[in-house]
Design an enzyme around this catalytic site. Structure first.
Site, short mmCIF file in Angstrom:
data_model
loop_
_atom_site.label_atom_id
_atom_site.label_comp_id
_atom_site.label_asym_id
_atom_site.label_seq_id
_atom_site.Cartn_x
_atom_site.Cartn_y
_atom_site.Cartn_z
N THR A 1 -15.17 -19.55 -15.89
CA THR A 1 -14.49 -20.09 -16.98
C THR A 1 -15.20 -19.62 -18.40
O THR A 1 -14.49 -19.41 -19.59
CB THR A 1 -14.50 -21.69 -17.11
OG1 THR A 1 -15.98 -22.13 -16.72
CG2 THR A 1 -13.89 -22.43 -16.03
N ASP B 1 -17.15 -26.48 -8.28
CA ASP B 1 -17.04 -25.26 -8.74
C ASP B 1 -17.42 -24.29 -7.33
O ASP B 1 -16.61 -23.37 -7.05
CB ASP B 1 -18.09 -24.72 -9.93
CG ASP B 1 -17.52 -25.15 -11.31
OD1 ASP B 1 -16.51 -25.92 -11.29
OD2 ASP B 1 -18.07 -24.52 -12.30
N ASP C 1 -21.24 -24.63 -17.97
CA ASP C 1 -20.01 -24.48 -17.41
C ASP C 1 -18.91 -24.39 -18.54
O ASP C 1 -18.88 -25.32 -19.26
CB ASP C 1 -19.48 -25.34 -16.59
CG ASP C 1 -18.23 -25.56 -15.94
OD1 ASP C 1 -17.81 -24.38 -15.46
OD2 ASP C 1 -17.38 -26.37 -16.15
#
Length: 531
Positions: A95, A399, A62
């Protein structure tokens, strides 16, 4: 014309050389950060192992998690870390994409600056191109109905496909969707407060054992040292904030007892005091007691547990102060600060309260189900073989919930697999032909920079990026708006047919935030260090 002296001591007319050097340094620093996490983009992206200063290890792909743990010293590189955080707050997903796009745009800026185009001209042209990109995205997006659970699961599965726990997406995707839908009113909601969903982690079993609980789960078992019940039906629950132990003075004092009679009297008074507290709890009708942690003195002692067990009252201890609000909203109870204020109206209700053994480990948890849930809350009981897996599963489910939140905020979906970026690139190149002057150059450079997303997806999947991106351009030129890179079949397919979908908000937010950050970096021509 003013003269400036550079750090090397040479005199430069207009001070332009120094500005150019600072700009080049800034672009290089930001590109280095983007390059570092570029390999973790997409379903075939690599994971990063992060070792913290205290020896703790994190495994994640991530973007926001990786960048937040990196020790970045350069001030411009820090801007990319903040950019990733902004995307995480706004959309919760994309991201890594936002940093990769920013890196590609900065690369394009470097080439435009070498052609002699002024930085402010590039920044303003990029902002115009960004507005056009948003319009193009809205044109190719498809509306989504929050009552269509399957389409939401498809979007969440796409998000989870690039995570470490992607193989468990069949279990986690429905849990993420149902947990968010359980805390909102689908017809009227404009946003979701993810604090209404509590994540409880338990080591043991596998991620497939993760479950959604319409109620509340405490990560400890109940206190049975005195033989109290471990299961209660139709529970009336009291959340108490006072201590079930002998009172103490506020200051540190010592009481010296010289004879047995006085000592006996002291113990009798203590017993009488605690019995009085327990009787008042029993009188209110409560048969489950949650005791908040205490700092000043013991929240409970063995004597109080003994009396409560005799009265058939189940006890759960060590409730954190931060969890009090969530518990109150879920169970419909009120925290009770003093024993005299305990009344039936302040008690919560749960149809089933019981201690459950966690399979695959010796841990026990207390589950409360069948709650009236006036505050609309949900609990996810996460399971995993070790703490590393659990921590990554927690981040991945968060998420996934953010993806559903993005669809609640903006109820449109677009195709994934680099389809959106390829379509924007094609349309912006067409628009650049009709643009004039420097705008045409900048718009074309912006369009080409966005192709970094499909290029990186292909590269990370071990495909030939040049061949794949050329095929992708052709598919979009032929009018297939949903054409994207299918990394499982290693070819270009229609992403709408494959159900590879993502929220519109993720892409619009990524492109807008990346463009704004690049514009800001471009306009910096000097760095002032204040000691």
């Amino acid at each position: 014309m003013p003269q400036f002296q550079s750090r090397s001591g040479e005199t430069i007319l207009g001070g332009t050389s120094k500005g150019k050097d600072i700009r080049t340094s800034n672009i290089q620093a930001a590109k280095a950060v983007a390059t570092a996490i570029r390999t973790s983009l997409g379903p075939r992206g690599m994971d990063k192992m992060i070792q913290k200063g205290d020896g703790e290890v994190l495994i994640s792909n991530d973007g926001a998690t990786i960048l937040s743990q990196m020790q970045v010293m350069h001030p411009t590189a820090k801007m990319l870390v903040e950019l990733s955080k902004s995307q995480d707050i706004e959309a919760g997903d994309g991201t890594t994409t936002v940093c990769v796009i920013a890196g590609a745009l900065l690369d394009a800026c470097g080439q435009l600056l070498n052609k002699g185009i002024h930085p402010t001209q590039i920044a303003s042209s990029f902002l115009r191109a960004c507005k056009s990109a948003e319009t193009i995205l809205e044109d190719i997006s498809k509306p989504v109905d929050l009552t269509d659970r399957q389409s939401l699961i498809d979007a969440v599965t796409t998000c989870l496909s690039s995570k470490v726990v992607s193989q468990n997406s069949e279990v986690l995707a429905p849990i993420a969707v149902d947990s968010v839908l359980g805390v909102i009113d689908s017809a009227t909601a404009k946003n979701v407060d993810l604090r209404d969903i509590r994540m409880v982690q338990q080591v043991g079993g596998t991620i497939d054992d993760t479950e959604l609980v319409n109620g509340i789960v405490f990560d400890k078992g109940c206190k049975k040292s005195a033989g109290g019940p471990s299961k209660v039906q139709d529970a009336k629950i009291a959340l108490i904030q006072f201590c079930l132990s002998a009172p103490k003075s506020d200051m540190e004092n010592n009481v010296v007892v010289s004879d047995y009679a006085a000592m006996d009297r002291l113990l009798r008074e203590e017993r009488k005091h605690i019995l009085g507290l327990c009787k008042k709890i029993k009188k209110s009708g409560a048969n489950v007691v949650l005791i908040q942690k205490s700092i000043l003195r013991d929240a409970y002692n063995e004597l109080s547990l003994h009396f409560l067990a005799k009265m058939d009252i189940m006890v759960v201890t060590d409730i954190e102060r931060t969890d009090v609000e969530f518990i109150s909203r879920t169970l419909g109870c009120q925290p009770i600060a003093h024993v005299d204020s305990i009344t039936t109206e302040k008690l919560g209700f749960s149809a089933n309260v019981g201690e459950v053994s966690v399979a695959g480990s010796g841990h026990k948890v207390v589950k409360m189900t069948g709650v009236k849930n006036p505050g609309k809350t949900m609990t996810v009981l996460l399971r995993g073989s070790n703490k590393l897996v659990l921590a990554e599963a927690d981040r991945s489910v968060h998420d996934a919930q953010c993806v559903v939140r993005s669809l609640v905020k903006k109820r449109f979906m677009i195709a994934g697999g680099g389809a959106a970026e390829a379509e924007i690139s094609l349309k912006l190149k067409e628009q650049s032909h009709s643009a004039t002057g420097m705008d045409a150059f900048c718009m074309k450079a912006f369009a080409e920079a966005l192709e970094v997303v499909p290029y990186t997806l292909a590269e990370n999947a071990g495909l030939n990026p040049i061949n794949i991106v050329t095929e992708l351009r052709k598919a979009h030129a032929d009018g297939i708006k949903g054409a994207g890179i299918n990394v499982k079949k290693n070819k270009i397919t229609d992403m709408y047919e494959e159900n590879v979908l993502q929220p519109l908000l993720v892409s619009t937010s990524a492109i807008t935030l990346a463009t704004e950050t690049v514009g800001m970096i471009l306009k910096i021509d000097d760095m002032v260090v204040v000691m």
